[in-house]
Motif scaffolding. Structure first.
Motif, PDB file in Angstrom:
ATOM      1  N   GLY A   1       0.576  -1.394   0.021  1.00  0.00           N
ATOM      2  CA  GLY A   1      -0.206  -0.182   0.331  1.00  0.00           C
ATOM      3  C   GLY A   1       0.420   1.262  -0.287  1.00  0.00           C
ATOM      4  N   GLU A   2       1.942   1.138   0.529  1.00  0.00           N
ATOM      5  CA  GLU A   2       2.907   2.363   0.555  1.00  0.00           C
ATOM      6  C   GLU A   2       3.304   2.522  -1.226  1.00  0.00           C
ATOM      7  N   THR A   3       3.575   3.782  -1.749  1.00  0.00           N
ATOM      8  CA  THR A   3       4.446   4.118  -2.926  1.00  0.00           C
ATOM      9  C   THR A   3       5.538   4.155  -1.733  1.00  0.00           C
ATOM     10  N   CYS A   4       6.351   3.386  -3.423  1.00  0.00           N
ATOM     11  CA  CYS A   4       8.043   3.097  -3.777  1.00  0.00           C
ATOM     12  C   CYS A   4       8.685   4.416  -3.641  1.00  0.00           C
ATOM     13  N   VAL A   5       9.853   4.552  -3.319  1.00  0.00           N
ATOM     14  CA  VAL A   5      10.258   5.620  -3.105  1.00  0.00           C
ATOM     15  C   VAL A   5      11.924   6.115  -4.125  1.00  0.00           C
ATOM     16  N   ALA A   6      11.947   4.149  -4.653  1.00  0.00           N
ATOM     17  CA  ALA A   6      13.238   4.080  -5.454  1.00  0.00           C
ATOM     18  C   ALA A   6      13.245   3.296  -6.066  1.00  0.00           C
ATOM     19  N   SER A   7      12.884   2.879  -8.092  1.00  0.00           N
ATOM     20  CA  SER A   7      13.184   2.057  -8.352  1.00  0.00           C
ATOM     21  C   SER A   7      14.549   0.923  -7.740  1.00  0.00           C
ATOM     22  N   GLY A   8      13.832  -0.704  -7.469  1.00  0.00           N
ATOM     23  CA  GLY A   8      14.604  -1.588  -7.245  1.00  0.00           C
ATOM     24  C   GLY A   8      14.187  -2.793  -7.005  1.00  0.00           C
ATOM     25  N   VAL A   9      15.087  -3.365  -7.379  1.00  0.00           N
ATOM     26  CA  VAL A   9      14.453  -4.851  -6.114  1.00  0.00           C
ATOM     27  C   VAL A   9      14.488  -4.975  -5.083  1.00  0.00           C
ATOM     28  N   TYR A  10      12.909  -5.915  -4.683  1.00  0.00           N
ATOM     29  CA  TYR A  10      12.622  -6.028  -3.166  1.00  0.00           C
ATOM     30  C   TYR A  10      12.195  -7.575  -2.822  1.00  0.00           C
ATOM     31  N   GLY A  11      12.373  -7.896  -1.609  1.00  0.00           N
ATOM     32  CA  GLY A  11      12.102  -9.110  -1.409  1.00  0.00           C
ATOM     33  C   GLY A  11      11.227  -9.355  -0.535  1.00  0.00           C
TER      34      GLY A  11
ATOM     35  N   SER B   1       2.340 -18.369   7.449  1.00  0.00           N
ATOM     36  CA  SER B   1       1.726 -19.313   6.005  1.00  0.00           C
ATOM     37  C   SER B   1       0.671 -18.602   5.417  1.00  0.00           C
ATOM     38  N   PRO B   2       0.223 -19.687   4.665  1.00  0.00           N
ATOM     39  CA  PRO B   2       1.257 -19.459   3.945  1.00  0.00           C
ATOM     40  C   PRO B   2       2.328 -19.185   3.268  1.00  0.00           C
ATOM     41  N   PRO B   3       3.532 -19.510   3.199  1.00  0.00           N
ATOM     42  CA  PRO B   3       4.844 -18.896   1.978  1.00  0.00           C
ATOM     43  C   PRO B   3       3.798 -18.438   1.134  1.00  0.00           C
ATOM     44  N   PRO B   4       4.916 -17.146   0.441  1.00  0.00           N
ATOM     45  CA  PRO B   4       4.652 -16.623  -0.212  1.00  0.00           C
ATOM     46  C   PRO B   4       4.960 -17.933  -2.472  1.00  0.00           C
ATOM     47  N   THR B   5       4.200 -17.802  -3.625  1.00  0.00           N
ATOM     48  CA  THR B   5       5.345 -18.015  -4.462  1.00  0.00           C
ATOM     49  C   THR B   5       6.707 -17.802  -4.515  1.00  0.00           C
ATOM     50  N   GLN B   6       7.232 -18.926  -5.693  1.00  0.00           N
ATOM     51  CA  GLN B   6       8.285 -18.634  -5.658  1.00  0.00           C
ATOM     52  C   GLN B   6       8.573 -17.136  -6.610  1.00  0.00           C
ATOM     53  N   GLU B   7       7.227 -17.083  -7.097  1.00  0.00           N
ATOM     54  CA  GLU B   7       7.504 -15.674  -7.876  1.00  0.00           C
ATOM     55  C   GLU B   7       6.721 -14.379  -7.038  1.00  0.00           C
ATOM     56  N   GLU B   8       6.662 -14.640  -6.402  1.00  0.00           N
ATOM     57  CA  GLU B   8       6.043 -13.609  -5.307  1.00  0.00           C
ATOM     58  C   GLU B   8       7.384 -12.768  -4.695  1.00  0.00           C
ATOM     59  N   ARG B   9       8.160 -13.409  -3.946  1.00  0.00           N
ATOM     60  CA  ARG B   9       9.042 -13.757  -2.973  1.00  0.00           C
ATOM     61  C   ARG B   9      10.080 -12.528  -3.410  1.00  0.00           C
ATOM     62  N   VAL B  10      10.468 -12.055  -4.383  1.00  0.00           N
ATOM     63  CA  VAL B  10      11.096 -11.010  -5.726  1.00  0.00           C
ATOM     64  C   VAL B  10      10.814  -9.864  -6.472  1.00  0.00           C
ATOM     65  N   ILE B  11      10.195  -9.348  -6.195  1.00  0.00           N
ATOM     66  CA  ILE B  11       9.727  -8.294  -7.165  1.00  0.00           C
ATOM     67  C   ILE B  11      11.041  -7.428  -7.582  1.00  0.00           C
ATOM     68  N   SER B  12       9.951  -6.530  -8.358  1.00  0.00           N
ATOM     69  CA  SER B  12      11.279  -5.531  -9.216  1.00  0.00           C
ATOM     70  C   SER B  12      10.317  -4.638  -9.065  1.00  0.00           C
ATOM     71  N   LEU B  13      10.373  -2.849  -8.419  1.00  0.00           N
ATOM     72  CA  LEU B  13       9.364  -2.100  -8.563  1.00  0.00           C
ATOM     73  C   LEU B  13       9.934  -0.947  -8.827  1.00  0.00           C
ATOM     74  N   ARG B  14       8.702  -0.056  -9.806  1.00  0.00           N
ATOM     75  CA  ARG B  14       9.855   1.820 -10.282  1.00  0.00           C
ATOM     76  C   ARG B  14       8.922   2.487  -8.741  1.00  0.00           C
ATOM     77  N   GLN B  15       9.608   3.793  -8.937  1.00  0.00           N
ATOM     78  CA  GLN B  15       9.455   4.860  -8.024  1.00  0.00           C
ATOM     79  C   GLN B  15       8.327   5.331  -8.476  1.00  0.00           C
TER      80      GLN B  15
END
Length: 67
Positions: free
Chosen positions: A11-21, A31-45
């Motif tokens: 819900g927060e706005t991304c302040v810096a483009s980057g890779v987030y885990g 639990s339940p744990p997130p899927t493998q695809e959901e564990r790391v995201i790339s997000l733009r400011q």
């Protein structure tokens, strides 16, 4: 400006483009744990941090690397 290791939540706005885990659920459960695809995201400011869609729950996101 954000620094590597900073924590943000769904819900927060991304302040810096980057890779987030995935850094845990905002409700404190694990639990339940997130899927493998959901564990790391790339997000733009300016974009909004997403929930974990597979469980429809809020998450904390840790900045791993700036773009």
């Amino acid at each position: 400006m954000a620094s590597v290791g900073d924590r943000f939540k769904t819900g927060e706005t991304c302040v810096a483009s980057g890779v987030y885990g995935f850094g845990g659920y905002t409700d404190g459960t694990s639990s339940p744990p997130p899927t493998q695809e959901e564990r790391v995201i790339s997000l733009r400011q300016g974009h909004v941090f997403p929930p974990i869609r597979s469980s429809n729950r809020g998450a904390y996101w840790l900045l791993h690397r700036l773009h």
